[in-house]
Write a protein that holds these residues in place. Structure first.
Motif, PDB file in Angstrom:
ATOM      1  N   HIS A  88       0.848  -1.191   0.000  1.00 42.23           N
ATOM      2  CA  HIS A  88       0.000   0.000   0.000  1.00 42.23           C
ATOM      3  C   HIS A  88       0.891   1.251   0.000  1.00 42.23           C
ATOM      4  O   HIS A  88       1.926   1.279   0.673  1.00 42.23           O
ATOM      5  N   PRO A  89       0.522   2.294  -0.769  1.00 43.64           N
ATOM      6  CA  PRO A  89       1.374   3.497  -0.834  1.00 43.64           C
ATOM      7  C   PRO A  89       1.732   4.054   0.546  1.00 43.64           C
ATOM      8  O   PRO A  89       2.871   4.499   0.751  1.00 43.64           O
ATOM      9  N   PHE A  90       0.803   4.011   1.484  1.00 42.14           N
ATOM     10  CA  PHE A  90       1.106   4.521   2.827  1.00 42.14           C
ATOM     11  C   PHE A  90       2.256   3.727   3.449  1.00 42.14           C
ATOM     12  O   PHE A  90       3.150   4.298   4.094  1.00 42.14           O
ATOM     13  N   ILE A  91       2.250   2.399   3.240  1.00 44.33           N
ATOM     14  CA  ILE A  91       3.329   1.566   3.785  1.00 44.33           C
ATOM     15  C   ILE A  91       4.631   1.811   3.024  1.00 44.33           C
ATOM     16  O   ILE A  91       5.722   1.757   3.608  1.00 44.33           O
ATOM     17  N   CYS A  92       4.539   2.115   1.718  1.00 46.36           N
ATOM     18  CA  CYS A  92       5.747   2.467   0.961  1.00 46.36           C
ATOM     19  C   CYS A  92       6.393   3.712   1.559  1.00 46.36           C
ATOM     20  O   CYS A  92       7.621   3.792   1.669  1.00 46.36           O
ATOM     21  N   ILE A  93       5.559   4.680   1.953  1.00 53.03           N
ATOM     22  CA  ILE A  93       6.101   5.899   2.560  1.00 53.03           C
ATOM     23  C   ILE A  93       6.756   5.553   3.905  1.00 53.03           C
ATOM     24  O   ILE A  93       7.860   6.017   4.208  1.00 53.03           O
ATOM     25  N   VAL A  94       6.087   4.716   4.688  1.00 50.66           N
ATOM     26  CA  VAL A  94       6.666   4.297   5.969  1.00 50.66           C
ATOM     27  C   VAL A  94       7.982   3.571   5.733  1.00 50.66           C
ATOM     28  O   VAL A  94       8.965   3.771   6.457  1.00 50.66           O
ATOM     29  N   SER A  95       8.019   2.756   4.675  1.00 53.19           N
ATOM     30  CA  SER A  95       9.233   2.014   4.332  1.00 53.19           C
ATOM     31  C   SER A  95      10.380   2.980   4.015  1.00 53.19           C
ATOM     32  O   SER A  95      11.517   2.783   4.459  1.00 53.19           O
ATOM     33  N   ALA A  98       9.366  10.843   0.012  1.00 47.29           N
ATOM     34  CA  ALA A  98       8.702   9.602  -0.377  1.00 47.29           C
ATOM     35  C   ALA A  98       7.395   9.897  -1.111  1.00 47.29           C
ATOM     36  O   ALA A  98       7.071   9.263  -2.127  1.00 47.29           O
ATOM     37  N   CYS A  99       6.631  10.890  -0.627  1.00 48.86           N
ATOM     38  CA  CYS A  99       5.362  11.250  -1.280  1.00 48.86           C
ATOM     39  C   CYS A  99       5.620  11.782  -2.685  1.00 48.86           C
ATOM     40  O   CYS A  99       4.924  11.418  -3.644  1.00 48.86           O
ATOM     41  N   LEU A 100       6.614  12.652  -2.807  1.00 48.47           N
ATOM     42  CA  LEU A 100       6.935  13.229  -4.111  1.00 48.47           C
ATOM     43  C   LEU A 100       7.316  12.125  -5.088  1.00 48.47           C
ATOM     44  O   LEU A 100       6.833  12.077  -6.236  1.00 48.47           O
ATOM     45  N   TYR A 101       8.166  11.212  -4.619  1.00 51.06           N
ATOM     46  CA  TYR A 101       8.640  10.117  -5.460  1.00 51.06           C
ATOM     47  C   TYR A 101       7.472   9.256  -5.947  1.00 51.06           C
ATOM     48  O   TYR A 101       7.323   8.985  -7.131  1.00 51.06           O
ATOM     49  N   LEU A 102       6.609   8.870  -5.005  1.00 53.43           N
ATOM     50  CA  LEU A 102       5.440   8.063  -5.364  1.00 53.43           C
ATOM     51  C   LEU A 102       4.521   8.831  -6.304  1.00 53.43           C
ATOM     52  O   LEU A 102       3.999   8.265  -7.283  1.00 53.43           O
TER      53      LEU A 102
END
Lengths: 207, 207, 207
Positions: A114-121, A157-161
């Motif tokens: 999930h994108p939220f978990i990608c940011i946490v990662s 991370a948000c910008l990248y995603l």
């Protein structure tokens, strides 16, 4: 390719900051290597353990661990010289923060999370190394009450995603994220941007 | 067989040192069992988590955890008596260090890992228990500024790998490693061998 | 169903106690969210890592992490109000302890582990969140020298396993465990029940 080169620069710089912290605690060479390695590759290690992403990076590529140990021990000899280049370290650390964040976000993407978990990662990869350093050296973690640090990681991370989602290619997305993240971090240091603090008197606390 | 017996002696002795540390922090029985278990089987646990080597030893063999909890609680009653046998503990601890290191190195070998990672696996198994003990009890970890400890673990792991590589059988290799490692550790305690320290004044540090 | 609702109440309450601890250390919002999340979902995370039970709960259900972060940040604004309801928190915390323990025990059962390890699984889920909170905030962990806390978790896990073993259905077993565990915890707080302490003078310790 670009990320690999920047990653090696990043872990070297982070290992050196870890070694300096160990020096303030008067540790021996083993302690220096431990703190240097934990600072440099601890974030990625914690991320991989949380995500169950095995084998860990340094288990697959032992040379990363060799780099951090060597950088740590070299720092013991070069400390007085390194400290004069404090400005360089702040820049390398800012670069490392963004590069580690991008690598961590990529791991999340590659696992289909999930994108939220990608940011946490990305966040864990970016900031947990320094957190481990401060826990081992028994300092209240800097990341928790200093200039914007974790926030920069989240923004990067948000910008990248977001750029990837928008259909931009990986290379320009990576470069744009590095430029924006690095600039924001240096601005945060320069202008002392901080998150609001939460201050509570001891006697008021529930526990 | 030999290693199993020595392992059980090792975790019992380590659990007792953990319980004594908990006593200095005035913990209750639960705290004593936690610190005793973390000291005795924490190194192997950290190793298995880092290597993704599941299930953990004590999950497969709950009796190990029972041993460390019982040893911890018994220590609370026998503390004054145990402290008189300080010399015995230093010997058991030296034995435990080498036995844990050999077991950890073996795990790395059995997973087909790079020799450098096998050494790290032995080192983590040998020293992380004491490190966890000191972190939970909020002491600057002893292993980081005392007589040679981690170094003995590295030397033992290298010797073990080297003898096996040379074609020596497992049993003589194990015995030779135990004898050499134990002797070196006792000599390090006796003659106060230390690694060079890295001392840095606080105001000089980058962070 | 019942457990899910209670779980969400539990993590919200635990996140708030974590945020209050962070406030005593004067952390920024990121620190508040980190400590809040570690307190609320750290126990389950440590359990899943120890058991190799992937993916972690909050990786599969990112909304849990959102809840703890939001609860943490809200606490910064509502702290003075929250502190007045100290009694409510002690009740929610007691409820959370038992609910977390039951959930952890269930994970052990579902993995077919030895009953002793199921109890450890419940215990880790119940108490490690608070332990992490105190480690990050550099306090000697409360759980290690306060009123019965870990013991309640062990009793609840044993009762739960025992009733299931006896052939009682899951729902009545769950309700009975919650009632007994909650009552015991509140009684422990009320009457200051404690485990025996183990006190050792520093100069007496082996290390």
């Amino acid at each position: 390719m670009l990320l690999s080169v920047l990653y090696i620069i990043g872990i070297t710089a982070e290992a050196m900051t870890g070694a300096l912290s160990a020096g303030r605690r008067n540790m021996d060479w083993f302690g220096v290597m431990l703190v240097a390695s934990a600072t440099a590759i601890g974030g990625g290690t914690v991320r991989d353990i949380l995500l169950g992403h095995y084998p860990l990076g340094w288990v697959k590529h032992p040379e990363f661990l060799v780099i951090t140990c060597v950088a740590g021990v070299l720092t013991t000899g070069l400390a007085k010289w390194i400290i004069k280049f404090k400005g360089v370290f702040i820049r390398l650390d800012a670069l490392g923060l963004v590069v580690f964040t991008i690598i961590g976000t990529n791991v999340g993407i590659s696992m289909g999370l999930h994108p939220f978990i990608c940011i946490v990662s990305g966040l864990v990869t970016g900031v947990f190394g320094g957190l481990l350093r401060d826990l081992i050296c028994r300092q209240t973690p800097l990341v928790l009450h200093e200039e914007l640090y974790a926030s920069i990681s989240v923004i990067a991370a948000c910008l990248y995603l977001g750029l990837l989602e928008y259909g931009i290619d990986t290379l320009p997305t990576t470069i744009a994220t590095i430029v924006v993240g690095y600039t924001l971090r240096m601005a945060a240091v320069r202008f002392k941007w901080r998150l609001p603090n939460f201050k509570l008197d001891s006697e008021e606390a529930v526990h």
